[in-house]
Structure formats: structure tokens, C-alpha cells
Write a protein that holds these residues in place. Sequence first.
Motif, short mmCIF file in Angstrom:
data_model
loop_
_atom_site.label_atom_id
_atom_site.label_comp_id
_atom_site.label_asym_id
_atom_site.label_seq_id
_atom_site.Cartn_x
_atom_site.Cartn_y
_atom_site.Cartn_z
N UNK A 1 0.83 -1.20 0.00
CA UNK A 1 0.00 0.00 0.00
C UNK A 1 0.87 1.26 0.00
N UNK A 2 1.96 1.24 0.75
CA UNK A 2 2.90 2.37 0.72
C UNK A 2 3.38 2.63 -0.70
N UNK A 3 3.78 1.55 -1.38
CA UNK A 3 4.29 1.69 -2.75
C UNK A 3 3.21 2.21 -3.69
N UNK A 4 1.98 1.68 -3.56
CA UNK A 4 0.88 2.12 -4.42
C UNK A 4 0.57 3.60 -4.19
N UNK A 5 0.58 4.02 -2.94
CA UNK A 5 0.32 5.43 -2.64
C UNK A 5 1.42 6.33 -3.18
N UNK A 6 2.66 5.85 -3.16
CA UNK A 6 3.78 6.68 -3.62
C UNK A 6 3.72 6.95 -5.12
N UNK A 7 3.07 6.08 -5.87
CA UNK A 7 3.03 6.28 -7.32
C UNK A 7 1.65 6.70 -7.82
N UNK A 8 0.76 7.11 -6.90
CA UNK A 8 -0.59 7.53 -7.26
C UNK A 8 -0.80 8.99 -6.90
N UNK A 9 -1.35 9.75 -7.84
CA UNK A 9 -1.67 11.15 -7.56
C UNK A 9 -3.06 11.22 -6.93
N UNK A 10 -3.36 12.35 -6.32
CA UNK A 10 -4.68 12.55 -5.73
C UNK A 10 -5.75 12.47 -6.81
N UNK A 11 -5.47 13.02 -7.98
CA UNK A 11 -6.43 12.98 -9.09
C UNK A 11 -6.70 11.54 -9.53
N UNK A 12 -5.64 10.75 -9.64
CA UNK A 12 -5.82 9.34 -10.01
C UNK A 12 -6.61 8.57 -8.95
N UNK A 13 -6.32 8.87 -7.69
CA UNK A 13 -7.03 8.22 -6.59
C UNK A 13 -8.51 8.58 -6.64
N UNK A 14 -8.81 9.84 -6.85
CA UNK A 14 -10.19 10.31 -6.92
C UNK A 14 -10.92 9.66 -8.10
N UNK A 15 -10.27 9.62 -9.26
CA UNK A 15 -10.89 9.03 -10.45
C UNK A 15 -11.14 7.54 -10.27
N UNK A 16 -10.18 6.84 -9.67
CA UNK A 16 -10.36 5.40 -9.45
C UNK A 16 -11.49 5.15 -8.45
N UNK A 17 -11.54 5.95 -7.39
CA UNK A 17 -12.60 5.82 -6.39
C UNK A 17 -13.97 5.99 -7.05
N UNK A 18 -14.11 7.02 -7.87
CA UNK A 18 -15.38 7.28 -8.55
C UNK A 18 -15.74 6.12 -9.48
N UNK A 19 -14.78 5.70 -10.29
CA UNK A 19 -15.04 4.63 -11.28
C UNK A 19 -15.45 3.33 -10.60
N UNK A 20 -14.78 2.99 -9.50
CA UNK A 20 -15.04 1.71 -8.85
C UNK A 20 -16.30 1.70 -7.99
N UNK A 21 -16.56 2.80 -7.28
CA UNK A 21 -17.58 2.76 -6.24
C UNK A 21 -18.77 3.70 -6.43
N UNK A 22 -18.64 4.74 -7.24
CA UNK A 22 -19.69 5.77 -7.29
C UNK A 22 -20.36 5.97 -8.63
#
Length: 196
Positions: free
Chosen positions: A56-77
Motif C-alpha cells: 500500500x505504501x508503494x501504491x500510494x507513492x506512485x498515485x496522484x490525488x487525481x488518479x485516486x479520486x478518479x479510481x474511487x469514482x469509477x469503482x464505487x460511485x
Amino acid sequence: MSEEQRVNEARAFLYRLAKSFFVPEPDEERLRVFREVLAKLPAVDFEPFDRAVENLREALSRTSAKEMEEEFFRLFLDPFAEDRVALEASAYLDGKPFGPSLARLRGFLAKEGLTKGEEVKEPEDHVVLLLDFMEALIGDGKDLISQRELFYNYLRPCVAGVAKSLREKEAGLFQAVADFLEGLLALEERFLSEEA
């Protein structure tokens, strides 16, 4: 503070951390906090959990806030996605949301004196609420029988279903989050079985 209190405080903290990945929607500040908290999280000498934290540390280090937000929306919302990832235990236990397992959970929660806030729209078997209820049982000093009932009957099946769904969708960061949840629950299962 006793050893039992320290252990329960650490357990409650990990449940709070886990649920924070799912609510509210991620942003730059939350991503920064996630990185800082995980950087300080010590190894617990339990390989499934320690490996999940490192991934999870590694995944967070290579993920931007925008990418995290977009993935969250696509997967769950995303209201137009036909294959959104269900976050309710009943979707995995009964094959559909709002199934009979939700009614059983509500009975259990009533017996334990646990309720969700009136402003909360999600059903009680939503993964965030299950993590919240588990944290409350720990914080309230409820006996391990109650904790085990919530854990084995609702939380563990929900997390297993969410993790499987995310693997099938080949999710990015949130696959690492699901792996972290599974590592946490493996650690919890060890604790709950040792404290029999």
C-alpha cells in the motif's frame, strides 16, 4: 495503560485507518496523510499484514490525488457503471444488497446498542459502517464474543467480496487498499483466535 488497552487502541486505530480510504472522497490532503501515516506504521512481524502495508505504501507513492479520486469514482460511485464494486456485505452474503443478512445484522446491532447516525445514507452492512461498528465494539470494551460475531459473520465476508471484485476489475490503488484490509483482517483473526 494496560497491555490490553494498548492492543485495543492499536486495533481501533487500524480500523479507523482502513475505513478512511472509503470515505469521504479522496483528495490531495488525504493522500498526504495516508502516506505519512503508513510511513510511520511499524512492522508487526505478521507477514500478510506487513506485506500488505508495504504494498500500500508503494501504491500510494506512485498515485496522484487525481488518479485516486478518479479510481474511487469509477469503482464505487459511477452511477452509469454496470459493474460498480458493491461495498455492502449482503451483496456477497445474499447475492444482492439489502438481503436477509442485513436484517440479521440490524438485530445484532440493536442487541449491542449500536446505531448509525441519521445522516448516514449507507446501509449498516456497508464496509465503512462495519469497520466503524468493529471499532466501536473494541472501544466500548465489548466482549470478544460480540467482536467475533461481527467479524466472522459480516466484516470478513464483506472484505473478501470487495477484494475479489477489485481483483477481477484489476483495480490499481484500491486493490492495494483491499489487500491492506485483508492483511488487517488476517491479523485480527489471529488475535481473536489467540484470545479465545
